[in-house]
Design a protein around this motif. Structure first.
Motif, mmCIF file in Angstrom:
data_model
loop_
_atom_site.group_PDB
_atom_site.id
_atom_site.type_symbol
_atom_site.label_atom_id
_atom_site.label_comp_id
_atom_site.label_asym_id
_atom_site.label_seq_id
_atom_site.Cartn_x
_atom_site.Cartn_y
_atom_site.Cartn_z
ATOM 1 N N PHE A 179 0.839 -1.204 0.000
ATOM 2 C CA PHE A 179 0.000 0.000 0.000
ATOM 3 C C PHE A 179 0.872 1.252 0.000
ATOM 4 C CE2 PHE A 179 -2.059 3.433 2.341
ATOM 5 C CZ PHE A 179 -3.235 3.591 1.635
ATOM 6 N N LEU A 180 1.842 1.297 0.902
ATOM 7 C CA LEU A 180 2.703 2.481 1.020
ATOM 8 C C LEU A 180 3.574 2.690 -0.209
ATOM 9 C CD1 LEU A 180 3.772 2.209 4.773
ATOM 10 C CD2 LEU A 180 2.123 3.810 3.746
ATOM 11 N N VAL A 181 4.101 1.608 -0.775
ATOM 12 C CA VAL A 181 4.947 1.719 -1.969
ATOM 13 C C VAL A 181 4.155 2.313 -3.129
ATOM 14 C CG1 VAL A 181 6.053 0.315 -3.764
ATOM 15 C CG2 VAL A 181 6.638 -0.049 -1.371
ATOM 16 N N ASP A 182 2.897 1.908 -3.270
ATOM 17 C CA ASP A 182 2.089 2.399 -4.393
ATOM 18 C C ASP A 182 1.291 3.652 -4.063
ATOM 19 O OD1 ASP A 182 3.087 0.653 -6.189
ATOM 20 O OD2 ASP A 182 1.379 -0.706 -6.207
ATOM 21 N N LEU A 183 1.460 4.176 -2.871
ATOM 22 C CA LEU A 183 0.833 5.434 -2.486
ATOM 23 C C LEU A 183 1.684 6.633 -2.901
ATOM 24 C CD1 LEU A 183 -1.445 6.805 -0.755
ATOM 25 C CD2 LEU A 183 0.089 6.533 1.203
ATOM 26 N N VAL A 184 2.952 6.401 -3.134
ATOM 27 C CA VAL A 184 3.923 7.462 -3.413
ATOM 28 C C VAL A 184 3.717 8.012 -4.831
ATOM 29 C CG1 VAL A 184 6.393 7.963 -3.545
ATOM 30 C CG2 VAL A 184 5.542 6.346 -1.856
ATOM 31 N N PRO A 240 9.051 -1.242 -7.107
ATOM 32 C CA PRO A 240 7.772 -1.884 -7.424
ATOM 33 C C PRO A 240 7.264 -2.720 -6.246
ATOM 34 C CG PRO A 240 9.548 -2.786 -8.785
ATOM 35 C CD PRO A 240 10.143 -1.734 -7.921
ATOM 36 N N ALA A 241 5.952 -2.824 -6.129
ATOM 37 C CA ALA A 241 5.337 -3.558 -5.023
ATOM 38 C C ALA A 241 5.714 -5.035 -5.043
ATOM 39 C CB ALA A 241 3.818 -3.395 -5.071
ATOM 40 N N TRP A 242 5.960 -5.578 -6.224
ATOM 41 C CA TRP A 242 6.298 -6.994 -6.270
ATOM 42 C C TRP A 242 7.605 -7.293 -5.544
ATOM 43 C CZ3 TRP A 242 10.834 -8.536 -8.363
ATOM 44 C CH2 TRP A 242 11.432 -7.709 -9.320
ATOM 45 N N GLY A 252 -3.298 -4.580 -1.471
ATOM 46 C CA GLY A 252 -2.630 -3.413 -0.889
ATOM 47 C C GLY A 252 -2.170 -2.435 -1.953
ATOM 48 N N SER A 253 -1.596 -2.968 -3.019
ATOM 49 C CA SER A 253 -1.113 -2.139 -4.118
ATOM 50 C C SER A 253 -2.265 -1.387 -4.792
ATOM 51 C CB SER A 253 -0.392 -3.033 -5.128
ATOM 52 O OG SER A 253 0.073 -2.298 -6.207
ATOM 53 N N THR A 254 -3.360 -2.078 -5.025
ATOM 54 C CA THR A 254 -4.519 -1.456 -5.669
ATOM 55 C C THR A 254 -5.093 -0.336 -4.795
ATOM 56 O OG1 THR A 254 -5.033 -3.531 -6.804
ATOM 57 C CG2 THR A 254 -6.807 -1.909 -6.647
ATOM 58 N N LEU A 255 -5.198 -0.588 -3.511
ATOM 59 C CA LEU A 255 -5.701 0.459 -2.610
ATOM 60 C C LEU A 255 -4.727 1.628 -2.522
ATOM 61 C CD1 LEU A 255 -7.324 -1.713 0.209
ATOM 62 C CD2 LEU A 255 -8.484 -0.346 -1.542
ATOM 63 N N GLY A 256 -3.424 1.351 -2.610
ATOM 64 C CA GLY A 256 -2.433 2.426 -2.630
ATOM 65 C C GLY A 256 -2.581 3.299 -3.871
ATOM 66 N N ARG A 257 -2.778 2.679 -5.021
ATOM 67 C CA ARG A 257 -2.984 3.441 -6.262
ATOM 68 C C ARG A 257 -4.291 4.220 -6.217
ATOM 69 N NH1 ARG A 257 1.897 4.196 -7.584
ATOM 70 N NH2 ARG A 257 2.919 2.537 -8.737
ATOM 71 N N PHE A 258 -5.327 3.623 -5.626
ATOM 72 C CA PHE A 258 -6.598 4.334 -5.476
ATOM 73 C C PHE A 258 -6.392 5.597 -4.634
ATOM 74 C CE2 PHE A 258 -10.353 5.223 -2.882
ATOM 75 C CZ PHE A 258 -11.272 5.490 -3.867
ATOM 76 N N THR A 282 2.925 4.174 -11.666
ATOM 77 C CA THR A 282 2.859 5.482 -11.000
ATOM 78 C C THR A 282 2.474 6.603 -11.967
ATOM 79 O OG1 THR A 282 4.493 4.774 -9.376
ATOM 80 C CG2 THR A 282 4.155 7.145 -9.599
ATOM 81 N N PRO A 283 3.099 6.693 -13.153
ATOM 82 C CA PRO A 283 2.724 7.784 -14.062
ATOM 83 C C PRO A 283 1.258 7.755 -14.488
ATOM 84 C CG PRO A 283 4.777 6.775 -14.763
ATOM 85 C CD PRO A 283 4.220 5.915 -13.666
ATOM 86 N N VAL A 284 0.707 6.558 -14.661
ATOM 87 C CA VAL A 284 -0.694 6.449 -15.074
ATOM 88 C C VAL A 284 -1.607 7.020 -13.996
ATOM 89 C CG1 VAL A 284 -2.558 4.823 -15.605
ATOM 90 C CG2 VAL A 284 -0.296 4.465 -16.581
ATOM 91 N N PHE A 285 -1.371 6.645 -12.747
ATOM 92 C CA PHE A 285 -2.237 7.110 -11.661
ATOM 93 C C PHE A 285 -1.971 8.568 -11.307
ATOM 94 C CE2 PHE A 285 -3.094 2.683 -11.402
ATOM 95 C CZ PHE A 285 -4.411 2.633 -10.971
ATOM 96 N N THR A 286 -0.753 9.018 -11.477
ATOM 97 C CA THR A 286 -0.454 10.428 -11.245
ATOM 98 C C THR A 286 -1.207 11.275 -12.276
ATOM 99 O OG1 THR A 286 1.722 9.874 -10.344
ATOM 100 C CG2 THR A 286 1.392 12.134 -11.080
ATOM 101 N N ALA A 287 -1.090 10.910 -13.542
ATOM 102 C CA ALA A 287 -1.772 11.650 -14.611
ATOM 103 C C ALA A 287 -3.289 11.539 -14.480
ATOM 104 C CB ALA A 287 -1.318 11.138 -15.974
ATOM 105 N N ALA A 288 -3.786 10.340 -14.186
ATOM 106 C CA ALA A 288 -5.236 10.151 -14.043
ATOM 107 C C ALA A 288 -5.782 10.950 -12.865
ATOM 108 C CB ALA A 288 -5.559 8.669 -13.869
ATOM 109 N N GLY A 289 -5.035 10.988 -11.773
ATOM 110 C CA GLY A 289 -5.465 11.766 -10.609
ATOM 111 C C GLY A 289 -5.496 13.252 -10.901
#
Length: 196
Positions: A12-17, A23-25, A49-55, A106-113
């Protein structure tokens, strides 16, 4: 069981940044190998956890965007977000295919956000793609652990930096293109004066 909670929190924390990090893996593989965990429970816990971090990332990106990017550029990003939101299956297909690649999401969710694309348009495809790609990586984790010296020695090679470039472009392309002019007037224009 607390180790699985650790996997969840760490992914969660890794993909929240909002910038490209590990990478979360890698967290999943480390925990699975270090503690001898069930590989499938690690995978499911880590991907959730990763999905919720990206959300969460997509939810606070508009706040960062409002705080650090000029108002007219924010309006431009919202405009492109509304346009892209009208193409639901195409966004999901892009996210699915992108998530299957080794590039950071990260770039996809940053841009989408920043563009205020509703997370429901991208999270399902992200979860499926993330599960598949992380499954491959976690199942290959034994190889990664056994060859960790060679892998870490190759982190800053021209190849690794070259794979970072598409991610950086995905963040900056939405920022510097004047989308309203492009979509309404069919003229391509760049605007680099977007910061407050």
């Amino acid at each position: 069981m607390w180790i699985y909670l650790l996997v969840f929190v760490a992914t969660f924390l890794v993909d929240l940044v909002p910038f490209i990090g590990p990478p979360a893996w890698t967290v999943m593989v480390f925990c699975q190998m270090q503690f001898g965990l069930n590989i499938w429970l690690v995978l499911v816990t880590g991907v959730i956890g990763s999905t919720l971090g990206r959300f969460a990332l997509s939810q606070y990106m508009p706040w960062l965007s409002d705080r650090y990017i000029k108002a007219d550029k924010n309006e431009d990003l919202k405009f492109i977000g509304r346009k892209l939101s009208q193409r639901g299956w195409q966004i999901q297909l892009f996210v699915l295919v992108y998530t299957l690649t080794p590039m950071s999401s990260t770039p996809v969710f940053t841009a989408a956000g920043m563009a205020r694309i509703p997370p429901v348009k991208i999270i399902p495809a992200f979860f499926v793609g993330k599960f598949i790609s992380d499954m491959v990586m976690v199942l290959a984790g034994d190889y990664v652990v056994q060859n960790s010296k060679a892998i870490f020695a190759g982190l800053l090679t021209w190849k690794s930096l070259l794979t970072l470039l598409p991610g950086v472009l995905i963040i900056f392309v939405p920022l510097f293109i004047d989308w309203r002019v492009l979509l309404e007037q069919k003229k391509f224009r760049l605007n680099f004066h977007i910061w407050k």
